[in-house]
Write an enzyme that holds these catalytic residues in place. Structure first.
Site: not given
Ligand code: PLA
Length: 461
Positions: A183, A264, A300
């Site tokens: 990311w 993460d 999400k």
């Protein structure tokens, strides 16, 4: 007498001004800003301050964000055929954002609950929420008595708070190793924290698959005590996760080299559809005895994107360490944003506090994962139907929110400029943005821009 005195004073000021201006012209003081590279001198400063409209003239244009900048361009696009497969945000089969019904129920309960108020949360956030959130991530048998956890502004805020903590307190290296690719914001966040950012090999673009040997070799060669950033599941952007056996080797390498594992977790539930299974890499790392940090996001999996609900936690050696760490995390947060927002975390807490609502939530999360999985298969089938000769099997092997197609930045640019299909320039497609209405259009466009060209690259971009 009075008059004379005033005249003299005025004359004195006037002469001083003249000398000042002459000196400024003769010896301009030039300053160059190290970050922007812009140069100003005190003449500019004089004219700037004499005209407020010019005060910010030297602020240079900032570059658009690699992901959110494209989302903005999508919103501005007038083409009725436009397709947004850029940001990793879930969309329904009709292409619409989805508020999970379990989330709606939680919000209704919160609205009716007269004990709910709008008071500030403590610096560390709502500890009941944190406890629920950590149990969701680390499991029912999590050693919560030695995990220091704080509520954060979603996953981004968690990475930032964790990065600041590591920059201040990691006893060994101030270096964080980030997978290549990752990311994009990871590099920016950890640099801002003062950590040195390096990459480890993760993805082999020549075979569109995980570069496991390269990954382990780079982790092994990192200086002892480095920080290793790991995606807990559904790696963004590649959709490639190590297998359980490969994870074991990764843990061993990290242990051997006395590194710190920074997980993460932004997609728990999106990889397999099962939130418990998706947490196994993290849980096994704790069981294996690795020093672990976790940045957790509910954007999400709970669909709480704009509510900014997350946590940052540090697995400590004992309860005493936990308290010390917590005290420092609070010192990091207080001058940054004082305390977190309460609505999103209250939703998560309300859902996870009620077993029925929790099981409803698990089903809803699984349904999102399933629709994405279906679209993944349909995309590959459709690509072949419209005549593509490429082997797109890597897209069906990948998991999570994204398809890492192998398309070059030029192909992506062409998709955007000629077909109004908005995606990141690394060839990542947010599969959640696909549905039965736009699938054929996207497949034909992808075929058109990739036909006769390679979708694997022998070298690093
Ligand atoms: N970590 C990873 C791996 C992510 O992909 C994202 C979001 C985050 C953290 C941060 O999410 P949060 O702060 O909203 O919790 N990545 C998105 C959005 C979905 C973005 O770039 O901000 C993406 O499109 O990659």
């Amino acid at each position: 007498m009075m008059m004379n005195h005033r005249l003299w004073s005025l004359l004195f000021v006037f002469i001083n001004l003249l000398i000042g201006l002459t000196l400024a012209e003769a010896f301009p003081v030039t300053r160059t800003d190290s970050t922007t590279g812009t140069t100003t001198n005190n003449n500019d400063a004089n004219s700037v301050f004499s005209n407020n409209n010019k005060l910010w003239d030297n602020v240079p244009q900032g570059p658009p964000d690699a992901i959110l900048g494209i989302a903005q361009a999508f919103r501005a696009c007038q083409d009725p055929k436009k397709v947004n497969v850029c940001v990793g945000a879930y969309r329904t089969a009709e292409g619409l954002p989805w508020v999970l019904p379990s989330v709606r129920i939680a919000e209704e309960r919160m609205l009716l609950n007269r004990n709910e108020n709008k008071e500030y949360l403590p610096i560390e956030g709502d500890q009941e929420y944190v406890e629920k959130a950590l149990t969701f991530a680390y499991g029912i048998d999590a050693p919560l008595d030695r995990i220091a956890g704080v509520q954060t502004l979603s996953g981004t805020g968690a990475c930032r708070v964790g990065g600041e903590f590591l920059a201040a307190f990691t006893p060994f290296q101030k270096i964080i190793y980030i997978p290549d690719p990752s990311w994009g914001n990871h590099h920016k966040i950890f640099k801002e924290c003062g950590l040195q950012t390096e990459t480890y090999r993760y993805y082999d673009r020549s075979k569109n698959g995980l570069d496991f040997e390269g990954m382990v070799e780079d982790i092994r060669n990192a200086p002892t005590g480095s920080i290793i950033l790991l995606h807990a599941c559904a790696h963004n952007p590649t959709g490639c996760d190590p297998t359980p056996d490969q994870w074991k080797q990764i843990y061993q390498t990290i242990l051997d080299r006395q590194h710190i594992a920074f997980f993460d977790s932004a997609y728990q539930g999106f990889a397999s559809g099962d939130s418990e299974q998706d947490a196994s890499a993290l849980r096994n790392a704790v069981k294996a005895g690795l020093p672990v940090l976790l940045a957790q996001s509910f954007a999400k999996n709970f669909g709480l994107y704009g509510e900014r609900a997350g946590t940052l936690s540090v697995v400590a050696g004992n309860a005493q360490q936990k308290d010390l760490i917590l005290s420092q995390l609070k010192c990091i947060i207080r001058p940054m944003y004082s305390s977190p927002p309460r609505h999103g975390s209250s939703i998560v807490k309300t859902v996870l506090n009620d077993p029925d609502l929790t099981s409803q939530y698990y089903d809803e999360c699984a349904s999102m994962a399933k629709r994405i999985l279906d679209m993944r298969t349909k995309l590959v089938t459709k690509l072949h139907e419209v005549g593509s000769q490429h082997d797109w099997s890597h897209v069906t092997h990948q998991i999570g929110m994204f398809a890492f197609t192998g398309m070059s930045p030029e192909m992506c640019d062409q998709l955007t400029s000629e077909y109004s299909i908005y995606l990141t320039r690394d060839g990542r497609i947010s599969v959640a943005g696909l549905n039965d209405n736009n699938l054929e259009y996207v497949a034909k466009a992808v075929h058109a821009v990739t036909d006769g060209k390679s979708i694997t690259s022998p070298t690093k971009e």
